[in-house]
Enzyme design. Structure first.
Site, PDB file in Angstrom:
ATOM      1  N   MET A  16      36.702  24.981 -29.917  1.00 35.30           N
ATOM      2  CA  MET A  16      37.155  27.137 -30.807  1.00 35.30           C
ATOM      3  C   MET A  16      36.325  27.417 -31.731  1.00 35.30           C
ATOM      4  O   MET A  16      36.065  28.362 -31.389  1.00 35.30           O
ATOM      5  CB  MET A  16      38.625  26.640 -31.732  1.00 35.30           C
ATOM      6  CG  MET A  16      39.619  26.504 -30.973  1.00 35.30           C
ATOM      7  SD  MET A  16      40.591  28.220 -30.053  1.00 35.30           S
ATOM      8  CE  MET A  16      40.091  29.063 -31.702  1.00 35.30           C
ATOM      9  N   GLY A  81      42.898  26.956 -38.563  1.00 31.22           N
ATOM     10  CA  GLY A  81      43.923  26.629 -37.922  1.00 31.22           C
ATOM     11  C   GLY A  81      43.811  25.439 -37.289  1.00 31.22           C
ATOM     12  O   GLY A  81      44.250  25.011 -35.682  1.00 31.22           O
ATOM     13  N   HIS A 139      48.912  19.483 -23.777  1.00 25.05           N
ATOM     14  CA  HIS A 139      47.177  20.301 -23.752  1.00 25.05           C
ATOM     15  C   HIS A 139      46.389  19.376 -23.397  1.00 25.05           C
ATOM     16  O   HIS A 139      46.932  18.213 -22.968  1.00 25.05           O
ATOM     17  CB  HIS A 139      46.820  20.148 -25.177  1.00 25.05           C
ATOM     18  CG  HIS A 139      47.181  20.975 -25.731  1.00 25.05           C
ATOM     19  ND1 HIS A 139      48.538  21.750 -26.643  1.00 25.05           N
ATOM     20  CD2 HIS A 139      46.996  22.566 -26.609  1.00 25.05           C
ATOM     21  CE1 HIS A 139      49.101  22.039 -27.732  1.00 25.05           C
ATOM     22  NE2 HIS A 139      47.525  22.862 -27.649  1.00 25.05           N
ATOM     23  N   LYS A 143      42.646  16.709 -27.591  1.00 24.47           N
ATOM     24  CA  LYS A 143      43.372  16.709 -28.603  1.00 24.47           C
ATOM     25  C   LYS A 143      43.952  15.266 -29.111  1.00 24.47           C
ATOM     26  O   LYS A 143      44.566  14.368 -28.899  1.00 24.47           O
ATOM     27  CB  LYS A 143      45.418  17.527 -27.997  1.00 24.47           C
ATOM     28  CG  LYS A 143      45.459  18.035 -29.240  1.00 24.47           C
ATOM     29  CD  LYS A 143      46.205  19.660 -28.693  1.00 24.47           C
ATOM     30  CE  LYS A 143      47.123  19.823 -30.219  1.00 24.47           C
ATOM     31  NZ  LYS A 143      46.546  20.403 -31.346  1.00 24.47           N
ATOM     32  N   GLY A 149      50.821  21.829 -33.201  1.00 25.45           N
ATOM     33  CA  GLY A 149      50.888  21.794 -34.237  1.00 25.45           C
ATOM     34  C   GLY A 149      51.920  23.440 -33.885  1.00 25.45           C
ATOM     35  O   GLY A 149      53.091  23.957 -34.648  1.00 25.45           O
TER      36      GLY A 149
END
Length: 250
Positions: A16, A81, A139, A143, A149
């Site tokens: 990210m 995030g 995902h 992760k 989340g």
């Protein structure tokens, strides 16, 4: 936002973080700092920090933002995030809300946040006795937290619509002889594998029909653009804790 706004990125080498960097570069924004785990947070040349890291790293960064902001006419904006905050960590984060503009979200996608609004309405109208709720998320295999989340945000939305607390009705896993499902339970199922960017579905199941709300993320850039939009919005706000629903005016 003016091109003179200075952006720092925490977790800059992560997937990210790299996506945020690309979006900022494509839009001609100034990247003032890139941080990784173990770095000292030097925020003297930064106005906002976009932070996709871990809860502990986010808390340390927020403390640094609060300290640096004390000497400025405008607070630093921290867009968070990071996911997987415990209730205790969330309480610690709130301690900095008087000095920092904190925008925290499990998902910065416009589509997901529209979906949250729809789920609140649907769950308010589909009663718990006749309609069961199941949340499925998938995902990539790297992760570390589960449910995601975003899945928890979707669960909170459905619980809100029914006027209950998610923690009182959440069923995170089923294995073995579990007995019959209880009315009002909100179930979660998790997939981890390969390079899945983000898949989320919410099922409302009755004896006669099933209604499904779903969202598929095709590229991390959509989350990065949402985070940058949140930062732009945050520059005009007073210190406090906000989420993407606030940013989008929902």
């Amino acid at each position: 936002m003016s091109a003179t706004t200075r952006f720092a990125i925490n977790g800059a080498k992560g997937r990210m973080g790299q996506a945020v960097g690309r979006v900022l570069e494509e839009t001609g924004q100034t990247i003032s700092a890139r941080f990784e785990q173990g770095d000292m947070f030097d925020l003297t040349r930064s106005d906002v920090v976009i932070d996709f890291s871990t809860p502990e790293a986010s808390l340390a960064l927020c403390e640094a933002c609060a300290s640096e902001g004390l000497s400025r006419p405008r607070p630093i904006v921290q867009v968070i995030g990071s996911t997987g905050f415990t209730p205790e960590q969330q309480d610690r984060l709130a301690l900095y809300a008087d000095e920092v503009v904190i925008i925290q979200s499990g998902n910065f996608s416009l589509g997901v946040n529209l979906m949250i609004g729809l789920l609140k309405q649907a769950s308010a109208r589909l009663n718990a006795k006749d309609w069961d709720i199941e949340i499925l998320e998938g995902h990539h295999k790297r992760k570390v937290d589960a449910p995601s989340g975003t899945a928890l945000m979707l669960g909170e939305a459905t619980a809100y619509g029914r006027g209950v607390n998610l923690k009182d009705v959440k069923v995170a896993a089923r294995d073995g002889i579990t007995g019959a499902r209880k009315d009002g339970d909100i179930g979660f199922s998790v997939i981890r594998g390969g390079g899945i960017v983000g898949e989320h579905s919410v099922l409302f199941a009755s004896e006669d029909e099933i209604i499904t709300f779903s969202h598929s993320a095709r590229d991390r850039t959509l989350f990065a653009r949402g985070a940058v939009q949140a930062a732009q919005w945050g520059r005009k706000q007073k210190p406090g804790i906000y989420d993407m629903q606030d940013v989008l005016g929902f």
